[in-house]
Write an enzyme that holds these catalytic residues in place. Structure first.
Site, short mmCIF file in Angstrom:
data_model
loop_
_atom_site.label_atom_id
_atom_site.label_comp_id
_atom_site.label_asym_id
_atom_site.label_seq_id
_atom_site.Cartn_x
_atom_site.Cartn_y
_atom_site.Cartn_z
CG HIS A 175 76.50 29.47 34.54
ND1 HIS A 175 75.76 30.56 34.17
CD2 HIS A 175 75.77 28.39 34.16
CE1 HIS A 175 74.64 30.18 33.61
NE2 HIS A 175 74.61 28.87 33.59
CG ASP A 210 77.95 33.22 34.76
OD1 ASP A 210 78.16 32.99 33.55
OD2 ASP A 210 76.92 32.86 35.36
CG MET A 269 71.08 28.19 41.97
SD MET A 269 71.95 28.61 40.44
CE MET A 269 70.59 29.20 39.43
CD GLU A 281 67.15 25.95 33.82
OE1 GLU A 281 68.02 26.19 34.69
OE2 GLU A 281 66.85 26.77 32.93
CE LYS A 321 66.55 26.50 25.98
NZ LYS A 321 67.66 27.46 25.93
CD GLU A 355 64.46 29.59 31.51
OE1 GLU A 355 65.50 29.29 32.12
OE2 GLU A 355 64.45 30.15 30.39
CG HIS A 404 63.67 26.29 29.47
ND1 HIS A 404 64.72 25.91 30.24
CD2 HIS A 404 64.08 27.42 28.83
CE1 HIS A 404 65.73 26.75 30.07
NE2 HIS A 404 65.36 27.69 29.22
CG ASP A 458 65.82 29.47 35.99
OD1 ASP A 458 66.15 29.75 37.17
OD2 ASP A 458 66.60 28.97 35.17
CG ASP A 485 65.45 30.01 26.06
OD1 ASP A 485 64.38 30.21 26.66
OD2 ASP A 485 66.55 29.94 26.62
CG ASP A 522 66.11 33.10 28.24
OD1 ASP A 522 65.30 32.28 28.70
OD2 ASP A 522 67.27 32.78 27.91
CG ASP A 557 67.75 31.95 33.32
OD1 ASP A 557 68.55 32.78 32.86
OD2 ASP A 557 67.78 30.75 33.01
C1 GCO Z 1 68.54 28.91 29.15
C2 GCO Z 1 68.83 28.32 30.48
C3 GCO Z 1 70.01 28.81 31.20
C4 GCO Z 1 70.17 28.12 32.54
C5 GCO Z 1 71.40 28.58 33.19
C6 GCO Z 1 71.57 27.93 34.54
O1 GCO Z 1 68.09 30.05 29.07
O2 GCO Z 1 68.63 28.21 28.20
O3 GCO Z 1 67.73 28.62 31.26
O4 GCO Z 1 69.90 30.16 31.36
O5 GCO Z 1 69.12 28.39 33.41
O6 GCO Z 1 72.44 28.27 32.35
O7 GCO Z 1 72.21 26.73 34.37
MN MN Z 2 67.13 28.85 33.12
MN MN Z 3 65.80 30.05 28.96
#
Ligand code: GCO
Ligand code: MN
Ligand code: MN
Length: 388
Positions: free
Chosen positions: A55, A58, A89, A182, A184, A218, A221, A246, A256, A258, A288
């Protein structure tokens, strides 16, 4: 070094925000120092990754001066060059700052939408400067807790308007960027608009240049929503819309999480890798996710290496599955097909309709026949568990 040691040819990438995650959550403060982009590039290159994604913020703080920005970017580019790492990306942080508390592209306030466009154009400039060819849109704040305040039909229109504006910007600049949307279902908003990959695929067809826009599904998600990720990815792939992915892991019905790729539901992970490999997905294998909050920096690198190794181990399992004579034999039986009949169904014609109408199907016999999926699934399970 072993057969599962990652190499750049595997096209593994990590977001700066993944290894940089300091373990903060809604109930607790950071538990480790944030690993800097330059340090991350160096360490991930040593582990065999292909590149990093980011991002805007970041890398460059939201309030950096132009001079600070240029210095930070120059230093980062040097690290990329020194370690032969790429940035395939880029994306925009449209969720962290308080200005985005009620959304960015779908905010009720025109000034917020304008600022979101401005910020995204600058993030695109940065991404292209770093060599990115994919631009991800994750609308983390594009949603609502109360539907009294925002008109969701209007929000849909604003989302389209902003994406079309940015399609125009990319064309006007001659940037080589494709967009990946993306989805979610929720978090950080109570509900997020366009909650699944399927919703995104439908939106894309209404945009100014659908060919420029695909999806970035993802694992976590779709799984949060209780959906089958493999099915969503398969539909995107079949539509030529899988521009990015992702990878991570997630338990159904939770926040979430991750998690490290493969940490949960290894069987679903197997079928996902099988899909990507069998259909020769050419994009990045992007992780991700982030290390558990229990970890220090060493745990962060364990996490990164683990994501990549598990992907490669599953790749090997897929090759085994595809080469197993008992499995291929069963599949040949299950998917035998019937070219003559399938030819009749491939397209409508009066002759085909007449032929199908006249067909004598032994409904009872076909309905009574076992399909042998129990046997096949057990064989798949034994491949995954490592005894075949
Ligand atoms: C999350 C999202 C983020 C996005 C990232 C890219 O975990 O809620 O996946 O990680 O992928 O911000 O825009
Ligand atoms: Mn993501
Ligand atoms: Mn996520």
């Amino acid at each position: 070094m072993d057969a599962y040691t990652p190499t750049p040819a595997d096209r593994f990438t990590f977001g700066l925000w993944t290894f940089g995650n300091p373990g903060r959550d809604p109930f607790g403060e950071p538990v480790r120092a944030r690993i800097s982009p330059v340090e991350g590039v160096k360490r991930l290159a040593a582990l065999g990754a292909y590149g990093v994604n980011l991002h805007d913020n970041d890398l460059v703080p939201i309030d950096a001066t132009a001079a600070e920005r240029d210095r930070i970017v120059a230093e980062f580019k040097q690290a990329l060059a020194d370690h032969n790492m790429r940035v395939p990306m880029a994306t925009t942080n449209l969720f962290g700052d308080p200005i985005f508390k009620d959304g960015a592209f779908t905010s009720n306030e025109p000034q917020v939408r304008a600022y979101a466009l401005q910020k995204t154009m600058r993030a695109m400039d940065l991404g292209v400067e770093l060599g990115a060819t994919t631009f991800v849109f994750w609308g983390g704040r594009e949603g609502a807790e109360t539907d009294a305040a925002k008109d969701a039909v209007q929000a849909t229109k604003w989302m389209r308007e902003c994406l079309n504006f940015l399609i125009g910007y990319v064309k006007d600049q001659g940037y080589p960027l494709k967009f990946a949307l993306e989805a979610k279902p929720n978090e950080p908003r109570g509900d997020i608009y366009f909650p699944t990959t399927g919703h995104m695929l439908a939106l894309i067809e209404t945009l100014a240049d659908p060919a420029m826009v695909g999806v970035n599904p993802e694992v976590a998600h779709e799984t949060m929503a209780g959906l089958n990720f493999y099915h969503g990815v398969a539909q995107a792939l079949e539509a030529g819309k899988l521009f990015h992915i992702d990878l991570n892991a997630q338990k159904v019905g939770r926040y979430d999480q991750d998690f490290r790729f493969g940490q949960e539901d290894i069987k679903a992970g197997f079928f996902l890798v099988k899909l990507l490999e069998d259909y020769r997905y050419e994009g990045m294998r992007h992780f991700d996710a982030h290390a558990l909050r229990t970890e220090d920096e060493e745990g962060v690198w364990d996490f990164c290496l683990g994501c990549m190794r598990t992907y490669k181990i599953l790749q090997e399992k897929v090759a085994r599955f595809n080469a197993d004579p008992e499995i291929t034999g069963l599949l040949a039986e299950i998917r035998a097909g019937n070219p003559e009949l399938e030819g009749r169904m491939a397209a409508y014609s009066r002759a085909n309709a007449d032929a199908l109408s006249a067909l004598a199907v032994d409904r009872v016999a076909v309905g009574a026949r076992g399909r042998r999926y129990e046997k096949l699934d057990q064989l798949a399970t034994e491949v995954i568990l490592g005894i075949r």
